[in-house]
Design a protein around this motif. Structure first.
Motif, PDB file in Angstrom:
ATOM      1  N   ASP A  62       0.852  -1.188   0.000  1.00  0.00           N
ATOM      2  CA  ASP A  62       0.000   0.000   0.000  1.00  0.00           C
ATOM      3  C   ASP A  62       0.886   1.235   0.000  1.00  0.00           C
ATOM      4  O   ASP A  62       2.121   1.147  -0.061  1.00  0.00           O
ATOM      5  CB  ASP A  62      -0.927  -0.016   1.218  1.00  0.00           C
ATOM      6  CG  ASP A  62      -2.172   0.852   1.037  1.00  0.00           C
ATOM      7  OD1 ASP A  62      -2.274   1.522  -0.005  1.00  0.00           O
ATOM      8  OD2 ASP A  62      -3.016   0.864   1.943  1.00  0.00           O
ATOM      9  N   THR A  63       0.257   2.408   0.087  1.00  0.00           N
ATOM     10  CA  THR A  63       0.974   3.682   0.139  1.00  0.00           C
ATOM     11  C   THR A  63       0.514   4.454   1.368  1.00  0.00           C
ATOM     12  O   THR A  63      -0.681   4.651   1.569  1.00  0.00           O
ATOM     13  CB  THR A  63       0.701   4.529  -1.119  1.00  0.00           C
ATOM     14  OG1 THR A  63       1.119   3.789  -2.269  1.00  0.00           O
ATOM     15  CG2 THR A  63       1.470   5.844  -1.059  1.00  0.00           C
ATOM     16  N   SER A  65      -0.140   7.681   3.666  1.00  0.00           N
ATOM     17  CA  SER A  65      -0.423   9.102   3.451  1.00  0.00           C
ATOM     18  C   SER A  65       0.734   9.916   4.016  1.00  0.00           C
ATOM     19  O   SER A  65       1.503   9.436   4.861  1.00  0.00           O
ATOM     20  CB  SER A  65      -1.727   9.488   4.159  1.00  0.00           C
ATOM     21  OG  SER A  65      -1.580   9.378   5.565  1.00  0.00           O
ATOM     22  N   GLU A  66       0.892  11.135   3.538  1.00  0.00           N
ATOM     23  CA  GLU A  66       1.950  12.001   4.054  1.00  0.00           C
ATOM     24  C   GLU A  66       1.779  12.238   5.556  1.00  0.00           C
ATOM     25  O   GLU A  66       2.751  12.270   6.305  1.00  0.00           O
ATOM     26  CB  GLU A  66       1.953  13.341   3.312  1.00  0.00           C
ATOM     27  CG  GLU A  66       2.582  13.282   1.931  1.00  0.00           C
ATOM     28  CD  GLU A  66       4.064  12.953   1.979  1.00  0.00           C
ATOM     29  OE1 GLU A  66       4.763  13.480   2.868  1.00  0.00           O
ATOM     30  OE2 GLU A  66       4.515  12.157   1.135  1.00  0.00           O
ATOM     31  N   SER A  67       0.528  12.381   5.986  1.00  0.00           N
ATOM     32  CA  SER A  67       0.293  12.621   7.409  1.00  0.00           C
ATOM     33  C   SER A  67       0.705  11.407   8.237  1.00  0.00           C
ATOM     34  O   SER A  67       1.286  11.555   9.327  1.00  0.00           O
ATOM     35  CB  SER A  67      -1.183  12.963   7.652  1.00  0.00           C
ATOM     36  OG  SER A  67      -2.021  11.893   7.238  1.00  0.00           O
ATOM     37  N   SER A  68       0.432  10.194   7.735  1.00  0.00           N
ATOM     38  CA  SER A  68       0.822   8.986   8.464  1.00  0.00           C
ATOM     39  C   SER A  68       2.337   8.838   8.490  1.00  0.00           C
ATOM     40  O   SER A  68       2.924   8.442   9.513  1.00  0.00           O
ATOM     41  CB  SER A  68       0.184   7.755   7.830  1.00  0.00           C
ATOM     42  OG  SER A  68      -1.214   7.766   7.996  1.00  0.00           O
ATOM     43  N   LYS A  69       2.987   9.138   7.377  1.00  0.00           N
ATOM     44  CA  LYS A  69       4.441   9.042   7.346  1.00  0.00           C
ATOM     45  C   LYS A  69       5.066   9.994   8.351  1.00  0.00           C
ATOM     46  O   LYS A  69       5.970   9.617   9.117  1.00  0.00           O
ATOM     47  CB  LYS A  69       4.977   9.334   5.945  1.00  0.00           C
ATOM     48  CG  LYS A  69       6.508   9.210   5.864  1.00  0.00           C
ATOM     49  CD  LYS A  69       7.009   9.276   4.445  1.00  0.00           C
ATOM     50  CE  LYS A  69       6.960  10.675   3.881  1.00  0.00           C
ATOM     51  NZ  LYS A  69       7.664  10.762   2.571  1.00  0.00           N
ATOM     52  N   GLU A  92       8.528  13.752  -0.562  1.00  0.00           N
ATOM     53  CA  GLU A  92       7.082  13.565  -0.658  1.00  0.00           C
ATOM     54  C   GLU A  92       6.742  12.587  -1.780  1.00  0.00           C
ATOM     55  O   GLU A  92       7.266  12.677  -2.893  1.00  0.00           O
ATOM     56  CB  GLU A  92       6.395  14.903  -0.910  1.00  0.00           C
ATOM     57  CG  GLU A  92       4.886  14.822  -0.934  1.00  0.00           C
ATOM     58  CD  GLU A  92       4.224  16.178  -1.011  1.00  0.00           C
ATOM     59  OE1 GLU A  92       3.010  16.230  -1.241  1.00  0.00           O
ATOM     60  OE2 GLU A  92       4.936  17.191  -0.848  1.00  0.00           O
ATOM     61  N   ASN A  95       6.265   6.748  -0.411  1.00  0.00           N
ATOM     62  CA  ASN A  95       5.582   6.281   0.793  1.00  0.00           C
ATOM     63  C   ASN A  95       5.124   4.825   0.730  1.00  0.00           C
ATOM     64  O   ASN A  95       4.170   4.457   1.410  1.00  0.00           O
ATOM     65  CB  ASN A  95       4.358   7.164   1.070  1.00  0.00           C
ATOM     66  CG  ASN A  95       4.717   8.611   1.296  1.00  0.00           C
ATOM     67  OD1 ASN A  95       5.869   8.974   1.407  1.00  0.00           O
ATOM     68  ND2 ASN A  95       3.706   9.453   1.356  1.00  0.00           N
ATOM     69  N   ASP A 218      -4.040   3.185  10.164  1.00  0.00           N
ATOM     70  CA  ASP A 218      -3.119   3.919   9.282  1.00  0.00           C
ATOM     71  C   ASP A 218      -2.294   2.996   8.399  1.00  0.00           C
ATOM     72  O   ASP A 218      -1.749   3.435   7.379  1.00  0.00           O
ATOM     73  CB  ASP A 218      -2.181   4.798  10.115  1.00  0.00           C
ATOM     74  CG  ASP A 218      -2.906   5.940  10.809  1.00  0.00           C
ATOM     75  OD1 ASP A 218      -3.940   6.390  10.263  1.00  0.00           O
ATOM     76  OD2 ASP A 218      -2.457   6.385  11.880  1.00  0.00           O
ATOM     77  N   ASN A 270      -2.345  -0.762  -4.055  1.00  0.00           N
ATOM     78  CA  ASN A 270      -1.998   0.361  -4.921  1.00  0.00           C
ATOM     79  C   ASN A 270      -2.708   0.265  -6.268  1.00  0.00           C
ATOM     80  O   ASN A 270      -2.690   1.202  -7.056  1.00  0.00           O
ATOM     81  CB  ASN A 270      -0.478   0.423  -5.140  1.00  0.00           C
ATOM     82  CG  ASN A 270       0.264   0.803  -3.876  1.00  0.00           C
ATOM     83  OD1 ASN A 270      -0.078   1.789  -3.227  1.00  0.00           O
ATOM     84  ND2 ASN A 270       1.270   0.034  -3.521  1.00  0.00           N
TER      85      ASN A 270
END
Length: 348
Positions: A62-63, A65-69, A92, A95, A218, A270
């Motif tokens: 999966d990928t 999210s930026e917030s989760s990373k 960015e 991920n 997440d 994905n």
């Protein structure tokens, strides 16, 4: 809620030498997907519960999210930069995440800290996995090991990090921890050890249900309350793909699949909810679709091998073929056939 300080690195006392990890030398030149699959699946088979008919291994791509990373990795970023280890991994969009899970297993059982052990002779898969390096609590009957093999989880991540979530058979506790292997480094004039942990307090795993529930939302984690072990690997190395995982899982565990001891599920989130289930009924079908050139099986008749193995398993299960007893000295070549040439012809 438990006190959580993101990724924590221990300070190196002034009288102690600095040390960098060397475990990765055993896996740096090999295929990372192959090493990863071999490590996780074998340990899953070794951890099969007595009441389980089959071990199910699910591997999800999966990928994040930026917030989760940022939520789960920001605490290690400065440590990563000072270790001179791929700070560009935080670019960015990079991920990719992979989650490996086993079901029908015991999970990481045993005491969680050394002082929790009633005696030094007791065994703890949990302690050996998280706190021992180059040491395994497994005996000669098990092929897998939590010694150096777990380094493959670090090697699969661009930031050499992973988390482990387990629901344990012995006490049914759900515990979460993380570990990364960087390099010894200096940050704000303080020297830190190369190994970092995602934990709480004094080397304790996270058991807060709110934190764990959020983590499972997440990440592409299937586990609810089922016993077993899940490994989440962030910022996955590009060479590890669903196809490579399927190929090496079949190559190394076709016997377990054909025996009915193992079932595989590969989820590629994905590309929609693309799930491939591999079992004893459809193994040959998958084998025909794959390109084996880069696996060491390029010159092998894979379908013939699988058919031969299936026939041998079915004959053994029916009682037609029996295991030879090595203690019986009457079972010599003469007891089986007239000559070695005859035996070779029958085998072919």
């Amino acid at each position: 809620m438990e006190s959580l300080k993101e990724w924590q690195f221990e300070e190196v006392p002034k009288y102690m030498e600095e040390r960098d990890p060397h475990e990765d030398i055993f896996f740096s030149k090999g295929n990372k997907a192959q090493a990863l699959v071999r490590e996780f699946v074998q340990n899953a088979l070794d951890a099969k519960r007595e009441d389980s008919d089959i071990v199910r291994v699910c591997i999800s791509f999966d990928t994040l999210s930026e917030s989760s990373k940022n939520k789960y990795l920001s605490g290690m970023r400065r440590h990563l930069e000072e270790s001179n280890m791929k700070p560009e991994s935080f670019t960015e969009g990079k991920n990719r995440v992979m989650v490996l899970e086993d079901f029908g297993t015991t999970g990481l059982d045993g005491y969680t800290q050394r002082e929790d052990s009633k005696d030094n002779g007791s065994k703890s898969n949990f302690y050996d996995f998280w706190w021992s390096e180059g040491k395994s609590g497994k005996g000669g009957g098990n092929i897998g090991s939590w010694g150096l093999g777990k380094t493959t989880y670090h090697m699969a991540s661009e930031v050499k990090a992973f988390w482990g979530l387990t629901v344990r058979e012995d006490d049914e506790r759900e515990l979460l921890m993380g570990k990364c292997l960087l390099k010894s480094h200096t940050l704000d004039e303080t020297v830190y050890d190369y190994s970092g942990k995602y934990k709480r307090g004094e080397n304790r795993p996270i058991s807060d249900s709110n934190i764990i529930s959020e983590f499972k939302k997440d990440m592409p984690i299937l586990r609810d309350s089922e016993k077993g072990f899940s490994v989440a690997i962030p910022l996955l190395e590009e060479e590890i793909t669903p196809e490579s995982v399927i190929k090496y899982a079949i190559k190394h565990y076709f016997y377990a699949i054909l025996s009915g001891d193992l079932k595989l599920e590969i989820r590629d989130l994905n590309h929609g909810d693309n799930t491939q289930s591999i079992n004893r009924e459809n193994l040959e079908e998958y084998a025909r679709m794959l390109d084996w050139d880069d696996t060491g099986w390029g010159n092998r008749n894979v379908i013939e091998l699988l058919n031969f193995t299936r026939e041998a398993i079915e004959r053994k299960q029916s009682g037609e073929c029996k295991d030879l007893d090595p203690k019986n000295d009457l079972q010599t070549l003469e007891d089986i056939c007239d000559s070695l040439e005859t035996l070779q012809e029958r085998y072919d």
